[in-house]
Design a protein around this motif. Sequence first.
Motif, PDB file in Angstrom:
ATOM      1  N   LEU A  79      -3.911   2.723  -2.592  1.00 34.50           N
ATOM      2  CA  LEU A  79      -3.421   4.064  -2.300  1.00 34.50           C
ATOM      3  C   LEU A  79      -4.321   4.687  -1.248  1.00 34.50           C
ATOM      4  O   LEU A  79      -5.546   4.692  -1.397  1.00 34.50           O
ATOM      5  CB  LEU A  79      -3.425   4.927  -3.563  1.00 34.50           C
ATOM      6  N   GLY A  87      -1.931   1.478  -5.525  1.00 34.79           N
ATOM      7  CA  GLY A  87      -0.686   1.519  -4.763  1.00 34.79           C
ATOM      8  C   GLY A  87       0.476   0.921  -5.531  1.00 34.79           C
ATOM      9  O   GLY A  87       0.521   0.966  -6.760  1.00 34.79           O
ATOM     10  N   ASP A  92       0.844  -1.190   0.000  1.00 36.62           N
ATOM     11  CA  ASP A  92       0.000   0.000   0.000  1.00 36.62           C
ATOM     12  C   ASP A  92       0.885   1.247   0.000  1.00 36.62           C
ATOM     13  O   ASP A  92       2.013   1.233   0.508  1.00 36.62           O
ATOM     14  CB  ASP A  92      -0.913   0.025   1.230  1.00 36.62           C
ATOM     15  N   VAL A  93       0.380   2.321  -0.562  1.00 38.68           N
ATOM     16  CA  VAL A  93       1.105   3.588  -0.650  1.00 38.68           C
ATOM     17  C   VAL A  93       0.278   4.663   0.034  1.00 38.68           C
ATOM     18  O   VAL A  93      -0.958   4.674  -0.071  1.00 38.68           O
ATOM     19  CB  VAL A  93       1.368   3.979  -2.125  1.00 38.68           C
TER      20      VAL A  93
END
Length: 391
Positions: A275, A263, A147-148
């Motif tokens: 994201l 992400g 994940d970002v």
Amino acid sequence: MSQREWIEKDFYKELGVSSSASAEDIKKAYRKLARDNHPDANPGNAAAENKFKAVSEAHAVLADPAKRKEYDEARRLFASGGFGSRGGGGFSPGAGGFGGGGQSFDVGDIFGQGGGDGGLGDLFGGLFNRGGGAARPQNNRPRRGSDVETETTLQFREAAQGVTVPLRLTSPSSCTTCHGSGAKPGTSPRVCPKCNGQGVVNRNQGAFGFSEPCDDCRGSGSIIDEPCADCRGTGVQNRTRSITVRVPAGISDGQKVRLAGQGEAGLRGAPSGDLFVTVRVKPDKVFGRTDNDLTVTVPVSYGELVLGTTLSVPTLDGRVGVKVPPGTVDGRVLRVRGRGIPKKSGTGDLMVTVKVAVPQKLDNAATDALKNYLEAEKASGFDPRAGWAGV
């Protein structure tokens, strides 16, 4: 990249923090470095771009508690000489490794092959599959991308009413040339014939059985004969992309918007992570907020409170008339239903606080009129301090 090369990266040094730094310290350090070295702020500066990529990679590991724990443990084991390494990033069960001095052991236990959880196979599967190393993927499945997280700042009214905002992100993304497969366009990865796609090979030595990552496919279970030139066979590239984010009406400061699949890209076509966009809301000069109620303070004169009036009060979508009854006290809150912050089940209310504004200067006519009023007020028997403090 080999396992040793991955582990020898000092992500703490990249961010300029100690290995005991708190999550908040890591976040602050990353924000500053990412802001200072962002490609948009340093056009044409290759050094800044490389630094931005390095701190982004460091933050992706250290900001995730599980990844950070894996990273710290792997570095500790390498630093202590807990096991040796051999070409291609594999592990040597011989001298210098576990069970030194001739004592035998089952490498399968180290890599989590003994039926239990928490073996080094779990540890290295988590780290090296993200870093392009050789450990066997857990459950022999492609590993989902990480994940970002990023942030965006909105004006108060944008957050209250909802808005679509553009974002520019630099992060690991699916390679546009090979579409994430890692293979040169027109070709495909093939199942590793040595391990039959399992990523590990078994061998016997006397009465003992050994399991270790496959040398031919480096534990991935597949072989790419002609790697993609742009991503070097990983299926992932660091690239800057523009996306639009729909921020729903009524979002609060600190809340997050999730964009599924936006992400970090998974290796060789595995699913991408998500994201998460944290929304920061700037204070407004006029409006405030309590849950889903919109708050505003309106200056009024003493005479307007005594005699009553109708005020023109701003809202998020125009103005509304608010009736002030005669004899209203200073600081009273008047409610206007349905003119507050939008929410899923309707809209909050507008809460209007009336606050007396005291004139700092009066001309002679106003002063004389006010003196006459005070005399008349006194003659009528009104005492503002009647009953106050026991009087």
